[in-house]
Design an enzyme around this catalytic site. Structure first.
Site, PDB file in Angstrom:
ATOM      1  N   THR A  33       0.788  -1.246   0.297  1.00  0.00           N
ATOM      2  CA  THR A  33      -0.130   0.110  -0.037  1.00  0.00           C
ATOM      3  C   THR A  33       0.849   1.168   0.042  1.00  0.00           C
ATOM      4  O   THR A  33       0.415   2.290  -0.616  1.00  0.00           O
ATOM      5  CB  THR A  33      -1.017  -0.137   1.201  1.00  0.00           C
ATOM      6  OG1 THR A  33      -1.858  -1.094   1.039  1.00  0.00           O
ATOM      7  CG2 THR A  33      -1.656   1.147   1.357  1.00  0.00           C
ATOM      8  N   TYR A  46      -7.888   1.118  -3.823  1.00  0.00           N
ATOM      9  CA  TYR A  46      -6.725   1.480  -4.458  1.00  0.00           C
ATOM     10  C   TYR A  46      -6.063   0.034  -4.897  1.00  0.00           C
ATOM     11  O   TYR A  46      -6.476  -0.925  -4.495  1.00  0.00           O
ATOM     12  CB  TYR A  46      -5.724   2.308  -3.300  1.00  0.00           C
ATOM     13  CG  TYR A  46      -5.285   1.287  -2.290  1.00  0.00           C
ATOM     14  CD1 TYR A  46      -6.266   1.103  -1.342  1.00  0.00           C
ATOM     15  CD2 TYR A  46      -4.220   0.606  -2.296  1.00  0.00           C
ATOM     16  CE1 TYR A  46      -5.539   0.372  -0.164  1.00  0.00           C
ATOM     17  CE2 TYR A  46      -3.748  -0.435  -1.439  1.00  0.00           C
ATOM     18  CZ  TYR A  46      -4.608  -0.585  -0.304  1.00  0.00           C
ATOM     19  OH  TYR A  46      -4.335  -1.440   1.004  1.00  0.00           O
ATOM     20  N   THR A 112       1.517  -4.670   4.098  1.00  0.00           N
ATOM     21  CA  THR A 112       1.210  -4.968   5.930  1.00  0.00           C
ATOM     22  C   THR A 112       1.041  -6.211   5.924  1.00  0.00           C
ATOM     23  O   THR A 112       1.199  -7.015   7.019  1.00  0.00           O
ATOM     24  CB  THR A 112       0.817  -4.138   6.459  1.00  0.00           C
ATOM     25  OG1 THR A 112      -0.714  -4.035   5.783  1.00  0.00           O
ATOM     26  CG2 THR A 112       1.310  -2.715   6.408  1.00  0.00           C
ATOM     27  N   ASP A 113       0.180  -6.780   5.209  1.00  0.00           N
ATOM     28  CA  ASP A 113      -0.455  -8.393   5.275  1.00  0.00           C
ATOM     29  C   ASP A 113       0.540  -9.272   5.435  1.00  0.00           C
ATOM     30  O   ASP A 113       0.029 -10.256   6.354  1.00  0.00           O
ATOM     31  CB  ASP A 113      -1.435  -8.509   4.073  1.00  0.00           C
ATOM     32  CG  ASP A 113      -2.543  -7.625   3.968  1.00  0.00           C
ATOM     33  OD1 ASP A 113      -3.266  -7.960   2.955  1.00  0.00           O
ATOM     34  OD2 ASP A 113      -2.737  -6.908   4.659  1.00  0.00           O
ATOM     35  N   LYS A 185       0.713  -8.205  12.699  1.00  0.00           N
ATOM     36  CA  LYS A 185      -0.159  -7.200  12.189  1.00  0.00           C
ATOM     37  C   LYS A 185      -1.484  -7.420  13.146  1.00  0.00           C
ATOM     38  O   LYS A 185      -1.994  -8.658  13.166  1.00  0.00           O
ATOM     39  CB  LYS A 185      -0.566  -7.363  10.892  1.00  0.00           C
ATOM     40  CG  LYS A 185      -1.470  -6.205  10.557  1.00  0.00           C
ATOM     41  CD  LYS A 185      -1.787  -6.351   8.837  1.00  0.00           C
ATOM     42  CE  LYS A 185      -2.463  -5.312   8.385  1.00  0.00           C
ATOM     43  NZ  LYS A 185      -2.858  -4.981   6.792  1.00  0.00           N
ATOM     44  N   GLU A 306      -1.540 -30.384  28.158  1.00  0.00           N
ATOM     45  CA  GLU A 306      -2.792 -31.290  27.951  1.00  0.00           C
ATOM     46  C   GLU A 306      -2.481 -32.470  26.739  1.00  0.00           C
ATOM     47  O   GLU A 306      -3.367 -33.195  26.549  1.00  0.00           O
ATOM     48  CB  GLU A 306      -4.193 -30.323  27.435  1.00  0.00           C
ATOM     49  CG  GLU A 306      -4.483 -29.127  28.537  1.00  0.00           C
ATOM     50  CD  GLU A 306      -5.599 -28.575  27.970  1.00  0.00           C
ATOM     51  OE1 GLU A 306      -5.584 -27.355  27.753  1.00  0.00           O
ATOM     52  OE2 GLU A 306      -6.710 -29.134  27.720  1.00  0.00           O
TER      53      GLU A 306
HETATM   54  N1  DGL Z   1      -2.533  -4.854   0.155  1.00  0.00           N
HETATM   55  C1  DGL Z   1      -2.322  -5.248   1.236  1.00  0.00           C
HETATM   56  C2  DGL Z   1      -0.484  -5.354   1.491  1.00  0.00           C
HETATM   57  O1  DGL Z   1       0.049  -5.287   0.304  1.00  0.00           O
HETATM   58  C3  DGL Z   1      -2.311  -4.599   2.464  1.00  0.00           C
HETATM   59  C4  DGL Z   1      -2.109  -3.129   2.269  1.00  0.00           C
HETATM   60  C5  DGL Z   1      -0.709  -2.769   2.900  1.00  0.00           C
HETATM   61  O2  DGL Z   1       0.307  -2.836   2.375  1.00  0.00           O
HETATM   62  O3  DGL Z   1      -1.025  -1.955   4.117  1.00  0.00           O
HETATM   63  O4  DGL Z   1      -0.151  -6.043   2.338  1.00  0.00           O
END
Ligand code: DGL
Length: 349
Positions: A33, A46, A112-113, A185, A306
């Protein structure tokens, strides 16, 4: 006129000399992103990975006062499309930069994913005494109050700070600095997207200054514990999620596919139902390494609590999340299939 010319020549020379002494940072861009472009500034829609790294660097001109920056475009993807192949490209390039002394630090721009997974993978296969800092953004570059430029600027400050050397791979995001092993995340949409539930951030970056408050004991144990090359064929390890009344279909399917390892994202302390228990026995008998992790976001999975791991033939992830236990097991299996040794990796690095 002559005086002005000689002054300007002197000034240019002085700037050149000053620039020569600045730390060298190579930015490896993968997309995400932070490089996203949307149709309008005030709506979420986007496409990730559209803006090239040189434009991202151009958006933070003041960074030229603190570092000599060059950018390389490794990929242009949303990180939900991250691949082991790109991981290996990043690892090989970072090790090459280190070996050839091409830079003093590396910054990786990344979605971020899956940023936590790439950070952890690189932490295990690159030397910890060259700073590698990942960052990204939750808002595309075209959005109102885009968070990417500040995150990128801060990540460069973290990377060049002398206190960062020896801390291994870090994530710098929204003024927090996180250890690659501990970071995850935690928010699907907020700019405060990352956290480390078990340990908290290791530091902060604010107003141009980097401060550290914690350091990772595991980082001290793991100075590049695994080595990979462009030709390394990584073992296949998959994750199976446990939930109420889950059937064993997924485990049996993976055994039939002859995967090398299975990580169970168990409930609580890595627990699962009797159906899974029987399927795990079939998997272990077929030579698959099965690691008990937990879908619970904090805490650790304890041996022989367990579940009798010795009897079942399973190992545990300690406090690694399922997605990071998969990475540890993939890399561990490049060295051994011995369960005691594999378990030791989880308790050491
Ligand atoms: N489209 C996702 C990625 O590229 C999430 C957006 C981001 O980068 O935060 O990980």
């Amino acid at each position: 006129m002559k005086k002005l010319l000689s002054f300007l020549t002197l000034l240019a020379f002085a700037i050149q000399i000053q620039a020569k002494d600045l730390p060298r940072v190579i930015i490896l861009a993968t997309g995400g992103t932070i490089a996203g472009a949307g149709a309008s500034a005030d709506r979420a829609g986007y496409t990730a990975g559209k803006i090239p790294i040189d434009d991202l660097i151009g958006a933070i001109p003041s960074v030229k006062k603190v570092a000599n920056i060059t950018g390389e475009q490794i990929s242009s993807i949303g990180s939900q499309d991250m691949t082991i192949d790109i991981w290996q490209k990043l690892a090989v390039r970072i090790n090459q930069i280190y070996a050839n002394k091409e830079a003093d630090a590396v910054v990786v721009t990344h979605g971020t994913d899956t940023q936590e997974e790439t950070a952890y993978f690189l932490d295990l296969v690159t030397p910890s005494d060259m700073p590698v800092v990942l960052t990204g953004s939750m808002r595309p570059a075209t959005a109102i109050s885009a968070d990417g430029p500040k995150n990128l600027y801060d990540a460069i400050l973290v990377a060049i700070d002398p206190k960062t050397k020896g801390k291994g791979v870090l994530v710098s995001f929204n003024e927090g600095v996180y250890d690659a092993r501990e970071v995850m995340k935690l928010s699907t949409t907020k700019v405060e997207a990352f956290g480390s539930p078990n340990s908290g951030p290791v530091g902060q970056v604010y107003d141009g200054k980097v401060e550290y408050y914690m350091s990772s004991i595991r980082e001290e144990n793991s100075k590049m514990p695994f080595k990979i090359t462009a030709d390394t064929k990584l073992p296949r390890v998959d994750i199976v999620y446990m939930y109420a009344d889950a059937p064993s279909d997924m485990i049996d399917m993976l055994v039939a596919k002859k995967v090398d390892g299975i990580v169970i994202a168990g409930v609580g302390n890595g627990n699962f139902n009797k159906t899974y228990m029987d399927a795990v026995k079939r998997a272990v008998a077929a030579g698959v390494i099965v690691c008990r992790a937990s879908r619970t976001p904090s805490g650790r999975v304890v041996l022989e609590d367990e579940i009798n791991d010795d009897e079942l033939g399973t190992i545990v992830s300690d406090d690694l999340t399922p997605q990071k236990a998969r990475i540890m097991l993939m890399l561990g299996l490049t060295r051994t299939k011995d369960k005691k040794q594999l378990q030791n990796y989880f308790f050491t690095f």
